[in-house]
Design a protein around this motif. Sequence first.
Motif, PDB file in Angstrom:
ATOM      1  N   ALA A  10       0.834  -1.207   0.000  1.00 27.52           N
ATOM      2  CA  ALA A  10       0.000   0.000   0.000  1.00 27.52           C
ATOM      3  C   ALA A  10       0.863   1.249   0.000  1.00 27.52           C
ATOM      4  N   ALA A  11       1.993   1.189   0.689  1.00 32.62           N
ATOM      5  CA  ALA A  11       2.889   2.346   0.737  1.00 32.62           C
ATOM      6  C   ALA A  11       3.491   2.630  -0.639  1.00 32.62           C
ATOM      7  N   VAL A  12       3.875   1.580  -1.335  1.00 33.77           N
ATOM      8  CA  VAL A  12       4.434   1.758  -2.680  1.00 33.77           C
ATOM      9  C   VAL A  12       3.379   2.374  -3.607  1.00 33.77           C
ATOM     10  N   LEU A  13       2.167   1.889  -3.513  1.00 33.38           N
ATOM     11  CA  LEU A  13       1.090   2.455  -4.336  1.00 33.38           C
ATOM     12  C   LEU A  13       0.868   3.930  -4.009  1.00 33.38           C
ATOM     13  N   GLU A  14       0.944   4.249  -2.729  1.00 29.86           N
ATOM     14  CA  GLU A  14       0.766   5.643  -2.309  1.00 29.86           C
ATOM     15  C   GLU A  14       1.867   6.536  -2.895  1.00 29.86           C
ATOM     16  N   GLN A  15       3.089   6.039  -2.888  1.00 30.11           N
ATOM     17  CA  GLN A  15       4.184   6.820  -3.487  1.00 30.11           C
ATOM     18  C   GLN A  15       3.934   7.033  -4.973  1.00 30.11           C
ATOM     19  N   GLU A  16       3.467   5.998  -5.638  1.00 32.68           N
ATOM     20  CA  GLU A  16       3.256   6.125  -7.081  1.00 32.68           C
ATOM     21  C   GLU A  16       2.092   7.065  -7.384  1.00 32.68           C
ATOM     22  N   ARG A  17       1.143   7.113  -6.479  1.00 29.52           N
ATOM     23  CA  ARG A  17       0.025   8.043  -6.645  1.00 29.52           C
ATOM     24  C   ARG A  17       0.483   9.491  -6.421  1.00 29.52           C
ATOM     25  N   LEU A  18       1.209   9.698  -5.333  1.00 27.48           N
ATOM     26  CA  LEU A  18       1.591  11.060  -4.953  1.00 27.48           C
ATOM     27  C   LEU A  18       2.711  11.648  -5.810  1.00 27.48           C
ATOM     28  N   ARG A  19       3.494  10.795  -6.426  1.00 30.96           N
ATOM     29  CA  ARG A  19       4.641  11.347  -7.146  1.00 30.96           C
ATOM     30  C   ARG A  19       4.203  12.193  -8.328  1.00 30.96           C
ATOM     31  N   GLY A  20       3.023  11.944  -8.834  1.00 28.59           N
ATOM     32  CA  GLY A  20       2.505  12.777  -9.912  1.00 28.59           C
ATOM     33  C   GLY A  20       2.175  14.190  -9.468  1.00 28.59           C
ATOM     34  N   LEU A  21       2.144  14.413  -8.174  1.00 33.03           N
ATOM     35  CA  LEU A  21       1.793  15.737  -7.647  1.00 33.03           C
ATOM     36  C   LEU A  21       3.023  16.604  -7.390  1.00 33.03           C
ATOM     37  N   VAL A  22       4.207  16.035  -7.575  1.00 32.70           N
ATOM     38  CA  VAL A  22       5.423  16.829  -7.360  1.00 32.70           C
ATOM     39  C   VAL A  22       5.503  17.924  -8.414  1.00 32.70           C
ATOM     40  N   ASP A  23       5.723  19.150  -7.940  1.00 29.36           N
ATOM     41  CA  ASP A  23       5.898  20.296  -8.835  1.00 29.36           C
ATOM     42  C   ASP A  23       7.370  20.698  -8.809  1.00 29.36           C
ATOM     43  N   PRO A  24       8.062  20.584  -9.938  1.00 26.95           N
ATOM     44  CA  PRO A  24       9.490  20.910  -9.964  1.00 26.95           C
ATOM     45  C   PRO A  24       9.760  22.407 -10.093  1.00 26.95           C
ATOM     46  N   ASN A  25       8.713  23.198 -10.263  1.00 26.67           N
ATOM     47  CA  ASN A  25       8.901  24.641 -10.458  1.00 26.67           C
ATOM     48  C   ASN A  25       8.756  25.402  -9.153  1.00 26.67           C
ATOM     49  N   PRO A  26       9.737  26.262  -8.861  1.00 24.23           N
ATOM     50  CA  PRO A  26       9.625  27.095  -7.659  1.00 24.23           C
ATOM     51  C   PRO A  26       8.437  28.039  -7.783  1.00 24.23           C
TER      52      PRO A  26
END
Length: 212
Positions: A10-26
């Motif tokens: 479940a933790a791995v799935l959560e990481q894969e879900r949340l990683r799409g929300l990372v914004d690389p722009n300041p």
Amino acid sequence: MAEWPRTEAAAVLEQERLRGLVDPNPPPGFVPRTAAGLDVHYGDQLKAAVCTIDLDTLSLVEQSTAEGPESFPYIPGLFAFRELPLLLEALDKLTQPPDVLVCDGQGLAHPRRFGLACHAGVLTGIPSLGVGKNALGDFDPPGPKRGDWTPLVDRGEVVGRALRTQDGVKPVFVSIGHRVDLDTATELVLRLAPRFRLPETTRLADRLSRQA
DNA sequence: GCGACAG
DNA sequence: ATCTTGTCGC
């Protein structure tokens, strides 16, 4: 607060879900004035510590802690599920949100590109970066002087930098978390580490987390 | 199978 | 991370 995964899958799935929300722009016009160090100490219980410092003077602005039992085992790659609940609790106790979070560990430099620093940034919305004492990935040794760095590479991707923060000392491993770019992260870490290998933020949070 | 594996 | 003192070097 969000419900936390209790199993590895479940933790791995959560990481894969949340990683799409990372914004690389300041954020537009990002000029941080404060930075908070985050660290957790493992004793009878876990103790999370957050220390906010002024980026110009490197002096302490405020600090907070949170303690509690282990809620997740240590599994490489799933570090955040162990430390983040208490770190978020400590962050909530601050009177002012820091401008940037400096995490003890990796951000993008992670097997699934979602280390602790990314996770902390996405859940708080605060720009974040990771400073690891050990690397996950490959790198050539940077030059011998403070400020020298080389790319940190994992499976063909540049995921961070091996950064020398003091002449002749072992490098630290910088990676972006959320809403920060790698050049800015590198500059901030150098600014935070004028005298020692590790950033003052990390040193203060580490010390506070060890206090009884 | 073996070694590596943020803190 | 933690078990752990002294010691070498700036």
